[in-house]
Design a protein around this motif. Sequence first.
Motif, PDB file in Angstrom:
ATOM      1  N   SER A 402       0.739  -1.212  -0.060  1.00 44.49           N
ATOM      2  CA  SER A 402      -0.069   0.090  -0.011  1.00 44.49           C
ATOM      3  C   SER A 402       0.791   1.241  -0.034  1.00 44.49           C
ATOM      4  O   SER A 402       0.526   2.199  -0.365  1.00 44.49           O
ATOM      5  N   VAL A 403       2.074   1.191   0.535  1.00 45.95           N
ATOM      6  CA  VAL A 403       2.936   2.381   0.638  1.00 45.95           C
ATOM      7  C   VAL A 403       3.354   2.898  -0.967  1.00 45.95           C
ATOM      8  O   VAL A 403       3.323   4.113  -1.099  1.00 45.95           O
ATOM      9  N   SER A 404       3.498   1.833  -1.630  1.00 42.44           N
ATOM     10  CA  SER A 404       4.032   2.270  -2.954  1.00 42.44           C
ATOM     11  C   SER A 404       2.832   2.445  -4.095  1.00 42.44           C
ATOM     12  O   SER A 404       3.223   2.313  -5.359  1.00 42.44           O
ATOM     13  N   ARG A 405       1.767   2.273  -3.746  1.00 46.52           N
ATOM     14  CA  ARG A 405       0.508   2.447  -4.497  1.00 46.52           C
ATOM     15  C   ARG A 405       0.329   3.881  -4.800  1.00 46.52           C
ATOM     16  O   ARG A 405       0.607   4.660  -3.733  1.00 46.52           O
ATOM     17  N   ILE A 406      -0.390   4.386  -5.731  1.00 49.54           N
ATOM     18  CA  ILE A 406      -1.057   5.723  -5.810  1.00 49.54           C
ATOM     19  C   ILE A 406      -2.037   6.027  -4.582  1.00 49.54           C
ATOM     20  O   ILE A 406      -2.972   5.283  -4.524  1.00 49.54           O
ATOM     21  N   GLN A 407      -1.681   7.210  -4.003  1.00 50.06           N
ATOM     22  CA  GLN A 407      -2.595   7.480  -2.814  1.00 50.06           C
ATOM     23  C   GLN A 407      -2.927   8.870  -3.135  1.00 50.06           C
ATOM     24  O   GLN A 407      -3.085   9.412  -2.096  1.00 50.06           O
ATOM     25  N   ALA A 408      -3.461   9.185  -4.117  1.00 48.73           N
ATOM     26  CA  ALA A 408      -3.769  10.793  -4.500  1.00 48.73           C
ATOM     27  C   ALA A 408      -4.976  10.760  -5.750  1.00 48.73           C
ATOM     28  O   ALA A 408      -4.735   9.827  -6.504  1.00 48.73           O
ATOM     29  N   PRO A 409      -5.688  11.805  -5.840  1.00 43.84           N
ATOM     30  CA  PRO A 409      -6.524  11.928  -6.935  1.00 43.84           C
ATOM     31  C   PRO A 409      -6.125  11.870  -8.309  1.00 43.84           C
ATOM     32  O   PRO A 409      -4.605  12.418  -8.500  1.00 43.84           O
ATOM     33  N   GLU A 434      -6.169   1.425  -8.962  1.00 42.83           N
ATOM     34  CA  GLU A 434      -5.270   1.647  -8.051  1.00 42.83           C
ATOM     35  C   GLU A 434      -5.509   2.732  -7.041  1.00 42.83           C
ATOM     36  O   GLU A 434      -5.153   2.706  -5.877  1.00 42.83           O
ATOM     37  N   ALA A 435      -5.780   3.936  -7.766  1.00 43.38           N
ATOM     38  CA  ALA A 435      -5.883   5.119  -6.730  1.00 43.38           C
ATOM     39  C   ALA A 435      -7.161   4.876  -5.886  1.00 43.38           C
ATOM     40  O   ALA A 435      -7.221   5.601  -4.893  1.00 43.38           O
ATOM     41  N   GLN A 436      -8.072   4.119  -6.250  1.00 45.38           N
ATOM     42  CA  GLN A 436      -9.514   4.125  -5.783  1.00 45.38           C
ATOM     43  C   GLN A 436      -9.344   3.158  -4.777  1.00 45.38           C
ATOM     44  O   GLN A 436     -10.248   2.806  -3.930  1.00 45.38           O
ATOM     45  N   ALA A 437      -8.363   2.221  -4.634  1.00 48.97           N
ATOM     46  CA  ALA A 437      -8.384   1.110  -3.733  1.00 48.97           C
ATOM     47  C   ALA A 437      -8.226   1.441  -2.464  1.00 48.97           C
ATOM     48  O   ALA A 437      -7.454   2.440  -1.918  1.00 48.97           O
ATOM     49  N   GLU A 438      -8.740   0.578  -1.549  1.00 48.70           N
ATOM     50  CA  GLU A 438      -8.469   0.880  -0.048  1.00 48.70           C
ATOM     51  C   GLU A 438      -6.795   0.396   0.199  1.00 48.70           C
ATOM     52  O   GLU A 438      -6.278  -0.339  -0.508  1.00 48.70           O
ATOM     53  N   PRO A 439      -6.286   0.792   1.292  1.00 56.26           N
ATOM     54  CA  PRO A 439      -6.702   1.571   2.455  1.00 56.26           C
ATOM     55  C   PRO A 439      -6.823   2.916   2.260  1.00 56.26           C
ATOM     56  O   PRO A 439      -7.200   3.822   3.319  1.00 56.26           O
ATOM     57  N   HIS A 440      -6.470   3.513   1.209  1.00 60.23           N
ATOM     58  CA  HIS A 440      -6.201   4.864   1.081  1.00 60.23           C
ATOM     59  C   HIS A 440      -6.934   5.319  -0.138  1.00 60.23           C
ATOM     60  O   HIS A 440      -6.224   5.916  -1.238  1.00 60.23           O
ATOM     61  N   GLU A 586     -19.797  11.123  -3.185  1.00 58.12           N
ATOM     62  CA  GLU A 586     -19.347  10.825  -1.799  1.00 58.12           C
ATOM     63  C   GLU A 586     -17.766  10.632  -1.615  1.00 58.12           C
ATOM     64  O   GLU A 586     -17.217  10.976  -0.856  1.00 58.12           O
ATOM     65  N   ALA A 587     -17.169   9.724  -2.788  1.00 62.07           N
ATOM     66  CA  ALA A 587     -15.809   9.424  -2.765  1.00 62.07           C
ATOM     67  C   ALA A 587     -15.029  10.851  -2.823  1.00 62.07           C
ATOM     68  O   ALA A 587     -14.010  10.940  -2.138  1.00 62.07           O
ATOM     69  N   VAL A 588     -15.634  11.855  -3.392  1.00 58.56           N
ATOM     70  CA  VAL A 588     -14.711  13.128  -3.761  1.00 58.56           C
ATOM     71  C   VAL A 588     -14.938  13.886  -2.331  1.00 58.56           C
ATOM     72  O   VAL A 588     -14.065  14.444  -1.830  1.00 58.56           O
ATOM     73  N   GLU A 589     -16.063  13.797  -1.833  1.00 59.25           N
ATOM     74  CA  GLU A 589     -16.364  14.663  -0.420  1.00 59.25           C
ATOM     75  C   GLU A 589     -15.478  13.983   0.491  1.00 59.25           C
ATOM     76  O   GLU A 589     -15.001  14.939   1.431  1.00 59.25           O
ATOM     77  N   ARG A 590     -15.455  12.683   0.727  1.00 57.34           N
ATOM     78  CA  ARG A 590     -14.523  11.998   1.625  1.00 57.34           C
ATOM     79  C   ARG A 590     -13.003  12.319   1.504  1.00 57.34           C
ATOM     80  O   ARG A 590     -12.395  12.668   2.455  1.00 57.34           O
ATOM     81  N   HIS A 591     -12.713  12.646   0.440  1.00 56.66           N
ATOM     82  CA  HIS A 591     -11.015  13.085  -0.337  1.00 56.66           C
ATOM     83  C   HIS A 591     -10.942  14.525   0.443  1.00 56.66           C
ATOM     84  O   HIS A 591      -9.850  14.762   1.204  1.00 56.66           O
ATOM     85  N   LEU A 592     -11.817  15.552   0.183  1.00 58.28           N
ATOM     86  CA  LEU A 592     -12.026  16.633   0.663  1.00 58.28           C
ATOM     87  C   LEU A 592     -12.011  16.654   1.949  1.00 58.28           C
ATOM     88  O   LEU A 592     -10.961  17.758   2.821  1.00 58.28           O
ATOM     89  N   GLN A 593     -12.609  15.981   2.816  1.00 51.01           N
ATOM     90  CA  GLN A 593     -12.688  16.116   4.256  1.00 51.01           C
ATOM     91  C   GLN A 593     -11.497  15.433   4.817  1.00 51.01           C
ATOM     92  O   GLN A 593     -11.045  16.247   5.742  1.00 51.01           O
ATOM     93  N   ALA A 594     -10.726  14.707   4.210  1.00 49.30           N
ATOM     94  CA  ALA A 594      -9.528  13.972   4.561  1.00 49.30           C
ATOM     95  C   ALA A 594      -8.467  14.926   4.856  1.00 49.30           C
ATOM     96  O   ALA A 594      -7.313  14.931   5.292  1.00 49.30           O
ATOM     97  N   ASN A 595      -8.667  16.024   3.501  1.00 48.26           N
ATOM     98  CA  ASN A 595      -7.645  16.794   3.193  1.00 48.26           C
ATOM     99  C   ASN A 595      -8.024  17.991   4.011  1.00 48.26           C
ATOM    100  O   ASN A 595      -7.076  19.125   3.918  1.00 48.26           O
ATOM    101  N   GLU A 596      -9.002  18.342   4.576  1.00 52.16           N
ATOM    102  CA  GLU A 596      -9.288  19.672   5.438  1.00 52.16           C
ATOM    103  C   GLU A 596      -8.211  19.838   6.460  1.00 52.16           C
ATOM    104  O   GLU A 596      -8.104  18.917   7.241  1.00 52.16           O
TER     105      GLU A 596
END
Length: 641
Positions: A402-409, A434-440, A586-596
């Motif tokens: 998970s560390v070396s996966r894409i973790q950004a929009p 890959e970007a949409q996958a859990e855990p990030h 909802e996925a976009v809103e979760r991203h914005l809330q996580a980066n607030e």
Amino acid sequence: MARFPGGLQDAPGSSTHVPNASKPKVRPPRGWRDQVVFPGRSLPTYTGPYSVGTAEIEVPAQHPRHFSHIKREGRHVLQLETVLMTLYYPTSHQDRNLSQPDTKLSRELWLGRPRGKIAGGYARFVGLPEWVGLGMFLPAMYTKLPAYRNAPLASHWAPPMNTKTSAKGAWVKTEQGTRPEGASEEPSFPLILFSHGLGGMRTMYSSVCGEFASYGFVVVAIEHRDGSGPRTYINHRKSGHSTMTDMEKDGNLDHRPEEGKKGYDIIDYIFPKDNPFDTSPHNDKGVDHELRDAQTELRLAELEEAYMVMQEIHAGHGDQVSDRNLRRAGYKASSSHGLKGLDWSKWHRRFHLDHTTACGHSFGAATVVEMLRQKSRFPYIGQGIIYDIWGAGASAHGKEDSVSRIQAPLLAINSEAFTYWPSNFEFVSGLAHEAQAEPHPSPAWLLTLRGTVHVSQSDFSLLYRNVCSLFLKMVADPQRALDLNINASLEFLAHVLPAELAQVSRAYQNEGLLESETAPLDRVPSSQMHRPSDKFIAMRLKIRHEWLYRLSPQLFAKLDRKKARREGRKAQSDDEIWLHVKPTKEAVERHLQANEGRSNNKKAKFEGALPMTGNAEEDGEPAEEQKVTIEPRPVQDQAFG
């Protein structure tokens, strides 16, 4: 029903062009240079509410070194010595008026200096004698960017309209807009790092970079010196620190005797040894990952160096950057203008260092993916935009953990030609998932622009539209293709950027491209496709009944629009694009809330395509942004991959 790549079968005799395509944005010419056909070709004026300035910078690398053991003629071919870039940025309406250009401000050449030698490098890149390049690029040798060199950084908020939505057209660039509620008196612009593809250079994507700048972004377009460009010149200081001798000593670099005498290096395109066509989809030998992975590492280092330069400018030390600049009178491939006239004090904290966007085309898109996968190395990268990624050129290193996966929009935009390359489409689809996958999980979009080819996201399709139409079978209007790329990109950034960054770009025309209905590729009717025969996959498209289409493509499109209006039929979401992957709201809103709260600048209210989160702070100076110090990475004298 046929599966990919044929699509659903439809009745014969259907349309061969892109149906119901909207007209491009208004791009009025700026003077005689932009109107005559010969001796020079012109690039279209940028459509955003800001005029655009450019600055050409080459400075010695802070951490010079070589990459891999690969040598040619006894010399390491992948060396980090200097970093070269062109800045594209919004400039002030108070100083520049499009109807009365200031003749004291020049415009940067598109092809670069020395023009004949650069053209020769392009000819060599495509396998032709260098002298042929003079004929190929003769018209473009007179082309200049539609931007002002060393113009002042804009200090005003532009109106929320562009040259198409405003009845004033280009005059919107002379207007001042109202400051958004809660925002600072002067805007602080988001930052974009742009990486070019194979055969590219820092000005090859000037239309994309300049469009971003006209909508309120500071764009840093790197010229990679990794042997992926046609020809580039590396200067060395003539005295003081960072001379060629210092580079050899500090970075374990090597130079040929003639380079020492001239004071500069020439880096041409590097063809993989015994495998010159490793980029071809039909190459039996596959990609030369030893070379490509090493090039990627050099590219990443150059992007780090460029970011450090922007840190200096952000901190108010632009004059020190100017003192080190090697693109000035007396140095190879340089303009005598250098950085004269730039008031660096106006750049102090006037752009954001955090939530930087990484953007690239082809091999540059593969470079962006590596940045997104190395979050600890590039913590300031907030999201990525990849145009027509060359998936086979991505690093062979894995992404299992998970560390070396894409973790950004992520926004991925394909040309139609590249969408028909099965392994490449599978790769880019995998990136979105890959970007949409859990855990990030992060929001991701993937779309195809119909009727476009690989060069549709560069200036080449604008300068050589007949070549693209006749030989590459591009059927989309090149300016409309540029509009779609930029509008989709700006829509993406409005979705994922924090509010105080997104509020700067208020003028783009939101066509709802990322809100279209999804179109899985195996459900697209074959009548909508321009799929070529297998031997031309990824290289060009196919036009049915081409002889009839060639009578007048513009007339075909015009008649189609008239017919649609007569029938009361509006353009459909799949008329110009196929949207393959998109996240939920909802996925976009979760991203914005996580980066607030992660951005260190004060918040401001913004009405975007989706609700933006964030609270307005008390009036006053914005908090100082965190400075990211980049440490040199360990270098091993061995092959990568």
